[in-house]
Design an enzyme around this catalytic site. Structure first.
Site, PDB file in Angstrom:
ATOM      1  N   GLN A 157       0.744  -1.606  -0.245  1.00  0.00           N
ATOM      2  CA  GLN A 157      -0.422  -0.187  -0.136  1.00  0.00           C
ATOM      3  C   GLN A 157       1.234   1.394   0.054  1.00  0.00           C
ATOM      4  O   GLN A 157       1.588   1.220   1.115  1.00  0.00           O
ATOM      5  CB  GLN A 157      -0.734  -0.052   1.431  1.00  0.00           C
ATOM      6  CG  GLN A 157      -1.536   1.090   1.220  1.00  0.00           C
ATOM      7  CD  GLN A 157      -2.627   1.647   0.281  1.00  0.00           C
ATOM      8  OE1 GLN A 157      -2.621   3.184  -0.627  1.00  0.00           O
ATOM      9  NE2 GLN A 157      -3.437   1.331  -0.057  1.00  0.00           N
ATOM     10  N   ARG A 210      -0.440   4.386   0.219  1.00  0.00           N
ATOM     11  CA  ARG A 210      -0.470   5.777   1.138  1.00  0.00           C
ATOM     12  C   ARG A 210      -0.357   5.121   2.733  1.00  0.00           C
ATOM     13  O   ARG A 210      -0.744   3.815   2.909  1.00  0.00           O
ATOM     14  CB  ARG A 210      -1.797   5.666   1.035  1.00  0.00           C
ATOM     15  CG  ARG A 210      -2.989   6.424   2.357  1.00  0.00           C
ATOM     16  CD  ARG A 210      -4.266   7.027   1.587  1.00  0.00           C
ATOM     17  NE  ARG A 210      -4.620   8.171   2.101  1.00  0.00           N
ATOM     18  CZ  ARG A 210      -5.839   8.704   2.403  1.00  0.00           C
ATOM     19  NH1 ARG A 210      -6.128   7.946   1.731  1.00  0.00           N
ATOM     20  NH2 ARG A 210      -6.183   9.796   2.880  1.00  0.00           N
ATOM     21  N   LEU A 235     -21.090   2.361  -0.521  1.00  0.00           N
ATOM     22  CA  LEU A 235     -21.763   2.430  -2.143  1.00  0.00           C
ATOM     23  C   LEU A 235     -20.576   2.261  -3.374  1.00  0.00           C
ATOM     24  O   LEU A 235     -20.659   1.624  -4.095  1.00  0.00           O
ATOM     25  CB  LEU A 235     -21.986   4.371  -2.168  1.00  0.00           C
ATOM     26  CG  LEU A 235     -22.571   4.020  -0.869  1.00  0.00           C
ATOM     27  CD1 LEU A 235     -22.858   6.176  -1.304  1.00  0.00           C
ATOM     28  CD2 LEU A 235     -23.716   3.845  -0.636  1.00  0.00           C
ATOM     29  N   GLN A 236     -19.062   2.297  -3.107  1.00  0.00           N
ATOM     30  CA  GLN A 236     -18.340   2.157  -3.869  1.00  0.00           C
ATOM     31  C   GLN A 236     -17.769   0.452  -3.395  1.00  0.00           C
ATOM     32  O   GLN A 236     -17.527   0.580  -2.407  1.00  0.00           O
ATOM     33  CB  GLN A 236     -17.556   2.409  -4.116  1.00  0.00           C
ATOM     34  CG  GLN A 236     -16.179   1.892  -5.578  1.00  0.00           C
ATOM     35  CD  GLN A 236     -15.460   2.887  -5.533  1.00  0.00           C
ATOM     36  OE1 GLN A 236     -15.865   5.079  -5.646  1.00  0.00           O
ATOM     37  NE2 GLN A 236     -14.971   2.504  -6.733  1.00  0.00           N
ATOM     38  N   GLU A 285      -7.954   0.850   0.619  1.00  0.00           N
ATOM     39  CA  GLU A 285      -8.166   0.669   2.301  1.00  0.00           C
ATOM     40  C   GLU A 285      -8.644   1.282   3.129  1.00  0.00           C
ATOM     41  O   GLU A 285      -8.961   0.740   4.450  1.00  0.00           O
ATOM     42  CB  GLU A 285      -6.167  -0.110   2.540  1.00  0.00           C
ATOM     43  CG  GLU A 285      -6.203  -0.193   3.512  1.00  0.00           C
ATOM     44  CD  GLU A 285      -4.666  -1.271   4.167  1.00  0.00           C
ATOM     45  OE1 GLU A 285      -4.038  -0.814   4.450  1.00  0.00           O
ATOM     46  OE2 GLU A 285      -3.951  -1.442   2.342  1.00  0.00           O
ATOM     47  N   GLU A 298      -5.117   4.054  -8.404  1.00  0.00           N
ATOM     48  CA  GLU A 298      -6.287   4.981  -7.824  1.00  0.00           C
ATOM     49  C   GLU A 298      -5.926   6.240  -7.045  1.00  0.00           C
ATOM     50  O   GLU A 298      -6.680   6.872  -6.982  1.00  0.00           O
ATOM     51  CB  GLU A 298      -6.613   3.251  -6.918  1.00  0.00           C
ATOM     52  CG  GLU A 298      -8.117   3.985  -5.856  1.00  0.00           C
ATOM     53  CD  GLU A 298      -8.131   3.377  -4.394  1.00  0.00           C
ATOM     54  OE1 GLU A 298     -10.185   2.938  -4.308  1.00  0.00           O
ATOM     55  OE2 GLU A 298      -7.168   2.877  -4.142  1.00  0.00           O
ATOM     56  N   ASN A 299      -4.852   6.340  -5.772  1.00  0.00           N
ATOM     57  CA  ASN A 299      -4.583   6.179  -4.696  1.00  0.00           C
ATOM     58  C   ASN A 299      -3.734   8.300  -5.599  1.00  0.00           C
ATOM     59  O   ASN A 299      -4.799   9.181  -5.020  1.00  0.00           O
ATOM     60  CB  ASN A 299      -3.684   6.493  -4.018  1.00  0.00           C
ATOM     61  CG  ASN A 299      -3.806   5.236  -3.005  1.00  0.00           C
ATOM     62  OD1 ASN A 299      -4.695   5.323  -1.898  1.00  0.00           O
ATOM     63  ND2 ASN A 299      -3.812   4.539  -2.813  1.00  0.00           N
ATOM     64  N   ARG A 330      -7.365   9.912  -6.782  1.00  0.00           N
ATOM     65  CA  ARG A 330      -7.696  10.315  -6.437  1.00  0.00           C
ATOM     66  C   ARG A 330      -7.031  11.781  -5.485  1.00  0.00           C
ATOM     67  O   ARG A 330      -7.535  12.198  -4.851  1.00  0.00           O
ATOM     68  CB  ARG A 330      -8.352   9.452  -5.128  1.00  0.00           C
ATOM     69  CG  ARG A 330      -9.270   8.527  -5.828  1.00  0.00           C
ATOM     70  CD  ARG A 330      -9.635   7.049  -4.530  1.00  0.00           C
ATOM     71  NE  ARG A 330     -10.612   6.295  -4.260  1.00  0.00           N
ATOM     72  CZ  ARG A 330     -11.878   5.845  -5.176  1.00  0.00           C
ATOM     73  NH1 ARG A 330     -12.201   7.164  -4.167  1.00  0.00           N
ATOM     74  NH2 ARG A 330     -12.393   5.292  -4.883  1.00  0.00           N
TER      75      ARG A 330
END
Length: 283
Positions: free
Chosen positions: A39, A41, A62-63, A84, A117-118, A121
């Site tokens: 990970q 992050r 929701l996701q 995570e 992904e991080n 975002r």
């Protein structure tokens, strides 16, 4: 993606499938989910986690998160690939299971997808992003160019971010906690010693120096270092040239000789630094 009907005891059999999709979402027991060892992050804001947990209490998750089987095949445990923070917030909200998509993938792909992904975002700080690139390079044999292609960054962005890992831990920590900006750190990288970096850091924090003021201070210190080693009868034109090269390359540069012949010395302090300089020189 098709999910095997041989679900483990740690996963519920109920599936929620979008009408126009072949991707299955299953409920996975949170206690069967392990943190991603790759990970990128490392810093999770507790206040934001609590807000997410409050939202999950009200509306649920929701996701779905993305998981990959971990450890020995079919041992019923999963590793987080993406989401995570949602797993942590769901735990804080008191949930025992979470919607998930299961994908089998390699360690390199696990890191790459988590990193993408991080970044998408804007969740990673510069130190976390640089550390992730370093893992891809050191552990999985990626080049700077391959990192850039996989993540959707410019190659120069990857190389420049990797440089901040040369900074002392105190300065990297300041960057993570936003006491100093990436611009401050880039200015500090022009200095050749840890002692000089920490001395400038102290002034930045105590006096609240902005990036431009920090750059000027670092440039002054670099010039002092050069003055201590250059010949007494220096050629003003060559010194002007050296100063211009230092500004352009952001590293130590020394020009010596006469108007007709001489030499240029360009210093570098790591393989990535050399790669950055040669890129600037068009080599």
């Amino acid at each position: 993606m098709e999910i095997s009907s041989q679900l483990t005891e740690t996963a519920k059999t109920t599936r929620v499938v979008a009408p126009a999709s072949t991707v299955s979402v299953i409920q996975v027991v949170i206690s069967s989910i392990d943190a991603n060892p790759y990970q990128p992050r490392q810093y999770f804001d507790e206040d934001k986690l609590q807000k997410m947990a409050d939202s999950i209490k009200k509306d649920g998750v929701l996701q779905p998160v993305i998981l990959t089987p971990s450890g020995i095949a079919n041992n019923g445990r999963y590793c987080v690939v993406a989401g995570e923070r949602r797993v942590q917030a769901a735990t804080m909200a008191g949930l025992t299971s979470i919607p998930a998509i299961i994908k089998s993938m390699s360690d390199a792909d696990t890191l790459r997808i988590a990193l993408i992904e991080n970044i998408q975002r804007s969740d990673l700080n510069a130190v976390e992003e640089a550390t992730a690139y370093s893992v891809l390079i050191e552990n999985f044999g990626f080049t700077h160019e391959q990192c850039a292609e996989q993540i959707g960054r410019e190659r120069s962005t990857v190389s420049n971010l990797l440089r901040i890992l040369k900074l002392p831990a105190e300065i990297r920590n300041d960057l993570v906690h936003e006491r100093m900006s990436l611009g401050h750190c880039r200015a500090l990288l022009a200095l050749s010693t840890v002692e000089a970096m920490l001395a400038v850091r102290k002034q930045v924090l105590q006096k609240g120096l902005n990036v431009r003021q920090t750059e000027l201070l670092c440039k002054s210190l670099c010039n002092d270092e050069d003055d201590a080693t250059k010949p007494k009868a220096a050629n003003p034109d060559l010194e002007h040239l050296a100063a211009g090269l230092r500004d352009h390359l952001r590293t130590k540069v020394r020009v010596s000789g006469s108007g007709s012949r001489g030499k240029i010395e360009i210093s570098y302090f790591s393989p990535s630094e050399l790669e950055r300089i040669t890129a600037l020189l068009g080599v």
